[in-house]
Design a protein around this motif. Structure first.
Motif, PDB file in Angstrom:
ATOM      1  N   MET A 269       0.810  -1.215   0.000  1.00 32.90           N
ATOM      2  CA  MET A 269       0.000   0.000   0.000  1.00 32.90           C
ATOM      3  C   MET A 269       0.844   1.267   0.000  1.00 32.90           C
ATOM      4  O   MET A 269       0.311   2.368   0.122  1.00 32.90           O
ATOM      5  N   ARG A 270       2.153   1.125  -0.164  1.00 33.96           N
ATOM      6  CA  ARG A 270       3.028   2.297  -0.151  1.00 33.96           C
ATOM      7  C   ARG A 270       2.625   3.238  -1.287  1.00 33.96           C
ATOM      8  O   ARG A 270       2.417   2.821  -2.428  1.00 33.96           O
ATOM      9  N   LEU A 271       2.525   4.533  -0.974  1.00 33.82           N
ATOM     10  CA  LEU A 271       2.068   5.521  -1.947  1.00 33.82           C
ATOM     11  C   LEU A 271       3.252   6.183  -2.657  1.00 33.82           C
ATOM     12  O   LEU A 271       4.364   6.222  -2.138  1.00 33.82           O
ATOM     13  N   SER A 272       2.976   6.723  -3.822  1.00 29.20           N
ATOM     14  CA  SER A 272       4.055   7.190  -4.695  1.00 29.20           C
ATOM     15  C   SER A 272       4.342   8.681  -4.566  1.00 29.20           C
ATOM     16  O   SER A 272       4.593   9.359  -5.564  1.00 29.20           O
ATOM     17  N   PHE A 273       4.293   9.218  -3.365  1.00 30.35           N
ATOM     18  CA  PHE A 273       4.747  10.592  -3.166  1.00 30.35           C
ATOM     19  C   PHE A 273       6.277  10.634  -3.272  1.00 30.35           C
ATOM     20  O   PHE A 273       6.971   9.704  -2.847  1.00 30.35           O
ATOM     21  N   VAL A 281      -4.317  14.590   3.853  1.00 29.93           N
ATOM     22  CA  VAL A 281      -5.771  14.642   3.907  1.00 29.93           C
ATOM     23  C   VAL A 281      -6.336  13.764   2.806  1.00 29.93           C
ATOM     24  O   VAL A 281      -5.944  13.897   1.633  1.00 29.93           O
ATOM     25  N   LEU A 282      -7.214  12.852   3.192  1.00 26.85           N
ATOM     26  CA  LEU A 282      -7.973  12.056   2.229  1.00 26.85           C
ATOM     27  C   LEU A 282      -9.314  12.748   2.058  1.00 26.85           C
ATOM     28  O   LEU A 282     -10.103  12.848   3.004  1.00 26.85           O
ATOM     29  N   SER A 319     -10.110   6.149 -10.950  1.00 30.16           N
ATOM     30  CA  SER A 319     -11.009   5.003 -11.127  1.00 30.16           C
ATOM     31  C   SER A 319     -11.569   4.609  -9.770  1.00 30.16           C
ATOM     32  O   SER A 319     -11.059   5.030  -8.725  1.00 30.16           O
ATOM     33  N   ILE A 320     -12.614   3.793  -9.799  1.00 26.04           N
ATOM     34  CA  ILE A 320     -13.185   3.294  -8.547  1.00 26.04           C
ATOM     35  C   ILE A 320     -12.144   2.483  -7.786  1.00 26.04           C
ATOM     36  O   ILE A 320     -12.030   2.578  -6.559  1.00 26.04           O
ATOM     37  N   ALA A 321     -11.355   1.685  -8.515  1.00 26.16           N
ATOM     38  CA  ALA A 321     -10.335   0.851  -7.868  1.00 26.16           C
ATOM     39  C   ALA A 321      -9.292   1.715  -7.160  1.00 26.16           C
ATOM     40  O   ALA A 321      -8.874   1.412  -6.039  1.00 26.16           O
ATOM     41  N   GLN A 322      -8.869   2.805  -7.796  1.00 30.84           N
ATOM     42  CA  GLN A 322      -7.888   3.684  -7.169  1.00 30.84           C
ATOM     43  C   GLN A 322      -8.478   4.401  -5.957  1.00 30.84           C
ATOM     44  O   GLN A 322      -7.799   4.596  -4.948  1.00 30.84           O
ATOM     45  N   SER A 323      -9.746   4.781  -6.056  1.00 36.37           N
ATOM     46  CA  SER A 323     -10.414   5.400  -4.908  1.00 36.37           C
ATOM     47  C   SER A 323     -10.461   4.436  -3.734  1.00 36.37           C
ATOM     48  O   SER A 323     -10.155   4.811  -2.589  1.00 36.37           O
ATOM     49  N   LYS A 324     -10.838   3.188  -3.998  1.00 35.37           N
ATOM     50  CA  LYS A 324     -10.885   2.184  -2.941  1.00 35.37           C
ATOM     51  C   LYS A 324      -9.501   1.961  -2.344  1.00 35.37           C
ATOM     52  O   LYS A 324      -9.360   1.751  -1.134  1.00 35.37           O
ATOM     53  N   LEU A 326      -7.091   4.156  -2.021  1.00 35.29           N
ATOM     54  CA  LEU A 326      -6.773   5.259  -1.110  1.00 35.29           C
ATOM     55  C   LEU A 326      -7.515   5.105   0.212  1.00 35.29           C
ATOM     56  O   LEU A 326      -6.939   5.328   1.289  1.00 35.29           O
ATOM     57  N   TRP A 327      -8.780   4.713   0.154  1.00 39.43           N
ATOM     58  CA  TRP A 327      -9.531   4.504   1.389  1.00 39.43           C
ATOM     59  C   TRP A 327      -8.986   3.300   2.170  1.00 39.43           C
ATOM     60  O   TRP A 327      -9.019   3.285   3.406  1.00 39.43           O
TER      61      TRP A 327
END
Length: 470
Positions: A269-273, A281-282, A319-324, A326-327
């Motif tokens: 789940m590592r994010l690409s910042f 903030v989400l 996309s819905i998948a990307q939104s999910k 992030l949540w």
């Protein structure tokens, strides 16, 4: 006790009255697995009438009742004490969705319905039930109402209290109040509904509810934004409310250390910042017009926030998948905390405008008293609800750290009080904070609460020892 249990078996069937230690074990331990109580039996009625009949027997035999839904609470509100005198009254068999009225935008549900199942049923009727929690796959609507649950969409839709129009309740005497009215206006006396919501089962047992539904949004947009500070998050909230108005549905604050923990224990789940940031903030928009309108709202907001120097970087779900995804990062913060080790949790609420000052001041106070602690701050910034959790120093053991819990709680809760906040935002009081509220609520408030409790439950059989000490 034998006569009481025999009467319970005769009333609802022997298979629904368990005294088996192995079968009863999951009902006696709290969700964080730090306390185990005892009970004379776990009783599972299958209807409101059976709940009422069991409560009448409890009156007759002076047996305390601990109502329980999904047992996901975090303040020891749904488990019995260690006396062994109470029954656990499980409401999981009351799990029917009785009616859906799409014109009135309401649904009538029994208290044992799983929250996720209610969400799915609403979706099947092209409606939305917006209460959303990390435990929605196992918590029940009865528990949600009894604790006045919050979750991630309070900013737009309100707490569980705001999402309920009517209730069916079994009183401590075993009577049934039939209050399942789907009315938005009803000024015919005291609002009994609001009395039972948030009472944690101490005044009666909620067996069914009429809940509000909403139109499904035409489009949903999600973004994760990186910021320098909690104060910048407040600036972003003000800007988002100005530019997006009612479309702003979710606004979750997460400290940089939260993201570090999630990346450490869930590396997928590592994010690409490009770099780490102090706060994130989400943000979620739910738009009633169109995809294009939602895109425009979000793009304009982020553009303005970048130009004003409020936001440092952004990941926008396409996309819905990307939104999910992030949540999912947000929802895995408690799981990452658990994987890191035992921690001291605080569920507090504050005036939104002071949250930045509260975090700075309380961080300073805690670190001065306990050097090396790691502070895990996240929560529903849009409604002022902060989960201010503290992990043990890396050089310390979990058990020795937990021995300092009372001292740490005192620092945090005193700080909350000094900022005119509350020591319980959405988890409730239960047995865990029952003594703690005496420090922060006035004697007038406590006496009013005791008066209500004594008037409705004079035998003190409804979830005794929870919320208020008799």
């Amino acid at each position: 006790m034998t006569a009481f249990l025999d009467a319970c078996r005769h009333t609802i069937g022997a298979q629904y009255v368990s005294i088996d230690a192995e079968q009863n074990a999951p009902y006696l331990i709290d969700a964080r697995r730090r306390f185990t109580g005892t009970a004379c039996a776990v009783v599972k009625p299958g209807s409101t009438e059976e709940v009422a009949a069991i409560v009448r027997l409890c009156n007759q035999f002076k047996v305390p009742v601990v109502p329980q839904g999904g047992n996901t609470g975090l303040v020891l509100g749904s488990v019995p004490d260690d006396s062994g005198t109470a029954i656990v009254l499980s409401l999981t068999r009351l799990n029917q969705i009785r009616t859906i009225d799409p014109v009135n935008n309401t649904m009538t549900v029994e208290s044992g319905c799983i929250l996720h199942n209610i969400q799915q049923a609403a979706e099947g009727a092209d409606r939305l039930f917006p209460l959303s929690l990390g435990s929605e796959g196992s918590c029940t609507i009865g528990g949600n109402l009894s604790s006045n649950a919050g979750g991630t969409a309070v900013l737009r839709y309100g707490n569980a209290r705001e999402l309920c129009l009517g209730l069916e309740v079994v009183t401590p005497q075993g009577d049934i109040w039939h209050g399942l009215r789907g009315l938005r206006k009803d000024n015919t006396g005291y609002d009994l509904r609001d009395l039972y919501i948030g009472a944690e089962g101490t005044l009666g047992i909620i067996t069914a509810a009429v809940i509000k539904l909403f139109p499904q949004p035409k489009a949903t947009r999600t973004a994760l934004l990186a910021l320098r500070s909690a104060d910048d998050a407040l600036r972003l909230l003000t800007l988002a409310q100005k530019k997006c108005n009612a479309a702003l549905t979710g606004f979750e604050l997460m400290s940089g250390f939260c993201m570090t923990l999630v990346s450490r224990h869930f590396p997928q789940m590592r994010l690409s910042f490009k770099e780490a940031h102090a706060q994130y903030v989400l943000l979620e928009l739910s738009d009633s017009e169109s995809d294009e309108h939602a895109n425009t709202l979000l793009e304009n907001l982020i553009c303005d926030a970048l130009q004003q120097g409020i936001v440092q970087d952004a990941i926008i779900a396409t996309s819905i998948a990307q939104s999910k995804a992030l949540w999912t990062v947000r929802e895995h913060i408690p799981l990452a905390q658990a994987a890191e080790g035992k921690n001291i949790k605080h569920d507090v609420s504050l005036p939104i405008s002071v949250i930045g000052d509260f975090i700075s001041e309380t961080d300073r106070l805690v670190r001065e008293a306990f050097p090396g602690v790691r502070i895990v701050t996240f929560g529903h910034l849009g409604d002022g609800n902060l989960h201010y959790n503290i992990a043990h120093p890396e050089h310390d053991t979990e058990d020795s750290f937990l021995m300092q819990q009372a001292a740490i709680n005192r620092i945090v809760h005193d700080s909350v009080h000094s900022f005119d906040g509350s020591i319980s935002a959405e988890h409730g009081i239960g047995a865990l904070k029952r003594e703690e509220i005496l420090r922060y609520k006035s004697e007038i408030e406590m006496n009013l609460m005791r008066t209500i409790k004594h008037a409705l439950d004079p035998l003190n059989i409804m979830n005794p020892g929870k919320l208020i000490q008799d």
